[in-house]
Design an enzyme around this catalytic site. Sequence first.
Site, PDB file in Angstrom:
ATOM      1  N   GLU A  75      -1.548   9.296  -0.773  1.00  9.71           N
ATOM      2  CA  GLU A  75      -1.884   8.933  -2.160  1.00  9.71           C
ATOM      3  C   GLU A  75      -1.351   9.771  -3.228  1.00  9.71           C
ATOM      4  O   GLU A  75      -1.375  10.871  -3.246  1.00  9.71           O
ATOM      5  CB  GLU A  75      -3.465   9.045  -2.295  1.00  9.71           C
ATOM      6  CG  GLU A  75      -3.998   8.326  -3.677  1.00  9.71           C
ATOM      7  CD  GLU A  75      -5.390   8.283  -3.516  1.00  9.71           C
ATOM      8  OE1 GLU A  75      -5.950   7.971  -4.700  1.00  9.71           O
ATOM      9  OE2 GLU A  75      -6.111   8.661  -2.425  1.00  9.71           O
TER      10      GLU A  75
ATOM     11  N   GLU B 112       0.729  -1.232   0.087  1.00 10.24           N
ATOM     12  CA  GLU B 112      -0.183  -0.050  -0.133  1.00 10.24           C
ATOM     13  C   GLU B 112       0.845   1.365  -0.031  1.00 10.24           C
ATOM     14  O   GLU B 112       0.473   2.502  -0.341  1.00 10.24           O
ATOM     15  CB  GLU B 112      -0.731   0.049   1.077  1.00 10.24           C
ATOM     16  CG  GLU B 112      -2.016  -1.189   1.057  1.00 10.24           C
ATOM     17  CD  GLU B 112      -3.054  -0.977  -0.009  1.00 10.24           C
ATOM     18  OE1 GLU B 112      -3.203   0.312  -0.030  1.00 10.24           O
ATOM     19  OE2 GLU B 112      -3.491  -1.886  -0.501  1.00 10.24           O
TER      20      GLU B 112
ATOM     21  N   ASN C 153     -14.209   6.308   6.985  1.00  8.73           N
ATOM     22  CA  ASN C 153     -13.272   5.639   7.551  1.00  8.73           C
ATOM     23  C   ASN C 153     -12.443   6.327   8.495  1.00  8.73           C
ATOM     24  O   ASN C 153     -11.853   6.036   9.660  1.00  8.73           O
ATOM     25  CB  ASN C 153     -12.264   5.012   6.612  1.00  8.73           C
ATOM     26  CG  ASN C 153     -13.093   3.756   6.196  1.00  8.73           C
ATOM     27  OD1 ASN C 153     -13.423   2.890   6.698  1.00  8.73           O
ATOM     28  ND2 ASN C 153     -12.401   3.352   4.669  1.00  8.73           N
TER      29      ASN C 153
END
Length: 363
Positions: A225, A216, A263
């Site tokens: 990201e 990840e 989240n």
Amino acid sequence: MPKKRLLSILAAVSVAVAGAAAAILPMTASSAAEACVAAYSNTAVYTGGMRASHNGRNWTAKWWTQGETPSTGGSGVWADNGACGGGTTNPPTGTCNHPNWVAGQFYAAGAIVRYTNGQYYRASHDNPGYDPVISTWYWSPYTCTGGGTTPPPGGGSGSFPVSEAQFNQMFPNRIAFYSYAGLIDAVKKYPAFTTTGSDTVKKQEAAAFLANINHESGGLVYVEEINQANWPLYCDRSQPYGCPAGQSAYHGRGPIQLSWNFNYKAAGDALGIDLLNNPDRVKNESSVAYQTAVWYWMTQRGPGTMTPHDAMVNSRGFGETIRSINGSLECNGGNPAQVQSRVDAYQRFSAILGVSPGANLSC
């Protein structure tokens, strides 16, 4: 005697006396080279203002550094103070007799404390007792020898089955933000993490977790990201709390790339941290970043049918952890190359820990 000649004689005598005085008086400190401070050590941590001598010159660190030999090149971290002579030549060791860190106690810049993980930290800036592992801007790791205690060789927490040396072997290119100390601090939030079942299962779970965050985060290199075009896409306005930090504030961050406002809200509530209003804490504080990854691992099923933790301790295999993390995009032929990348890392990490990877590796 003519007055003019008398003045000439007095002037000559004055010059002679001054010359004699200069001949017998020692040089002042300002005219001699400064004594050399403690010699530079390649393993020591230096923070802004700390000094070291190297190759007959004194140097001052401008900011945090470790393993950068003093010179005028490189990153420019060292300021040349000029030639030095004499003085000490031994590298700094610093005796480990510093007090234990106390939450909420004021620490001035330069204070050194022993944290709960057995390691030492120096305050880089004044702070009201912030956690040295979480608030990395206020604290820097400090190297010292003698006295005190050190973490057990099996891991900083005494229970995590991956040593710091093994961790560094797994992540040779990791950035400093993703520290081993931050990970050890984070795992304390969930005592069952890598402590459930046999020693084999514990090591398999640790390898599985690290393999997934390796994938990840690009080997613990990326904190956010990469594709910023996606950043505005993670705000679910149907949630009653909305997106108070902004439309683009809930993009992937941390080792498991925590995404979406719901989240951040759920992770923050579980960890006792307001991540909904302060999502950048995941990219600014090492322990918080790791905590979000452990939270997901221990509590979330994602597109799978069980948490990654349950998958490993109930012998469902590494493949089931992939399904719980990104199975909707990768499993069942969705992206076999990405699945294989995770499997390869898991097998490599299992070998480092000396444990069989088990069955059911793919999804």
